[in-house]
Design a protein around this motif. Structure first.
Motif, short mmCIF file in Angstrom:
data_model
loop_
_atom_site.label_atom_id
_atom_site.label_comp_id
_atom_site.label_asym_id
_atom_site.label_seq_id
_atom_site.Cartn_x
_atom_site.Cartn_y
_atom_site.Cartn_z
N CYS A 267 42.83 36.78 42.12
CA CYS A 267 43.97 36.14 42.77
C CYS A 267 43.80 35.97 44.27
O CYS A 267 44.57 35.27 44.92
N CYS A 272 44.41 43.93 44.63
CA CYS A 272 43.74 43.91 43.32
C CYS A 272 42.27 44.26 43.46
O CYS A 272 41.71 45.01 42.65
N LYS A 275 41.98 48.04 43.88
CA LYS A 275 42.27 48.79 42.66
C LYS A 275 41.13 48.68 41.65
O LYS A 275 40.79 49.65 40.96
N TYR A 301 43.19 41.09 36.97
CA TYR A 301 43.82 42.40 37.11
C TYR A 301 45.35 42.32 37.06
O TYR A 301 45.99 43.05 36.29
N CYS A 302 45.94 41.41 37.85
CA CYS A 302 47.41 41.42 37.97
C CYS A 302 48.09 40.27 37.23
O CYS A 302 49.33 40.21 37.18
N SER A 304 48.59 37.37 38.06
CA SER A 304 49.23 36.36 38.91
C SER A 304 48.27 35.17 39.03
O SER A 304 47.12 35.24 38.60
#
Length: 316
Positions: A267, A272, A275, A301-302, A304
């Motif tokens: 993203c 992210c 992490k 990961y997220c 988005s």
């Protein structure tokens, strides 16, 4: 370097990255991925950091060289100015770039095998080693022929004659294989009787017979082919160990069960990126110039909206 404009500095930074790519791929036979570092991974104080990333034989990656557009940050800190065409005093735009002795490690780790070094012909200190096969009856004749061959080749190649008598031919074979010499030339009584020599490739262990009358041309062809083949072998290894996924669970499984690069969507958020590194020890090696502009649907990961496809890997 110091430049008048940001555009000139940018051109210089990209030019030097291409110089490094060309050297590493053409001379060292190591394929690399060119790209830009993320904000988290870039050189501190730089506007942008560009990189070439190479894959080692253990599946880890190596940052093989970097080039930085430093903007005016360091110029302002150290008060580096120039008088521009408009008679105004201005801060310069600077770049910084470099490769290091890590490239020696890269050559060892990309090309080496269980028998030792394997050096690309373009950088091998000794490209050809001549090993005479000595027998009591034919020793003088074989040494004479080996010395003649050495004399014929030494003006054209980086060549050495191993005429030590205290070691067996087999011992010498092993030693020069371990040192990574690209081609071994064996010459013994049987070879002399047919006006030939045996050529052995270090990279593949393949043997062939060559006429002594045409051996210079054949060796030149062989060294060129070895250079190409070593690059292609490393490139194939990278292809075989580059994976692609949009699923984070699969991403983690690939990192544990396989090796190499993972191309995945991101993203663009440092949170992210951090992490993922904390959880997997994999970092974003670069936003590639080729394929990096392709916009993914969502971040691995997220979830988005995605901004880039990037290359993740564990690295040195």
């Amino acid at each position: 370097t110091a430049h008048r404009t940001e555009e000139e500095a940018e051109d210089e930074a990209l030019k030097m990255l291409e110089v490094y790519r060309d050297f590493v791929e053409t001379e060292l036979a190591i394929p690399v991925i060119k790209g830009q570092k993320t904000e988290r991974e870039k050189f501190a104080g730089a506007l942008r950091t560009y990189t070439i990333e190479a894959l080692m034989s253990d599946g880890k990656t190596l940052q093989a060289g970097t080039s930085h557009n430093l903007g005016q940050h360091f110029a302002k800190v150290f008060d580096i100015t120039f008088l521009d065409q408009d008679k105004q005093l201005k801060y310069v735009w600077t770049t910084s770039w470099g490769v290091s002795t890590r490239l020696i490690g890269a050559v060892i780790m990309v090309h080496g095998d269980d028998r030792g070094l394997k050096l690309p012909p373009k950088i091998a200190p000794i490209q050809i080693i001549i090993v005479p096969i000595l027998t009591k009856q034919e020793k003088e004749n074989v040494l004479r022929q080996a010395e003649e061959l050495y004399g014929k080749l030494k003006g054209k190649f980086r060549v050495k004659l191993d005429d030590r008598e205290e070691y067996s031919a087999g011992w010498k074979f092993n030693e020069w294989e371990m040192k990574g010499v690209p081609v071994r030339v064996e010459i013994g009584p049987k070879d002399i009787s047919t006006n030939e020599a045996v050529l052995v490739r270090r990279d593949r262990g393949v043997k062939e017979r060559a006429s002594l009358d045409k051996i210079e041309d054949r060796l030149e062809q062989l060294l060129q082919q070895i250079q190409v083949d070593m690059f292609q072998q490393a490139l194939q290894f990278r292809k075989d160990n580059t994976h692609e996924t949009n699923d984070y669970d699969e991403f983690k499984r690939v990192l544990e069960d396989k090796r190499g690069f993972i191309r995945a969507p991101w993203c663009g958020q440092e949170e992210c990126e951090t992490k993922i590194k904390d959880e997997t020890k994999a970092t974003i090696r670069c936003i590639p110039f080729k394929g990096g502009e392709e916009k993914p649907e969502k971040c691995i990961y997220c979830n988005s909206p995605g901004k880039h496809y990037v290359y993740f890997a564990r690295s040195y």
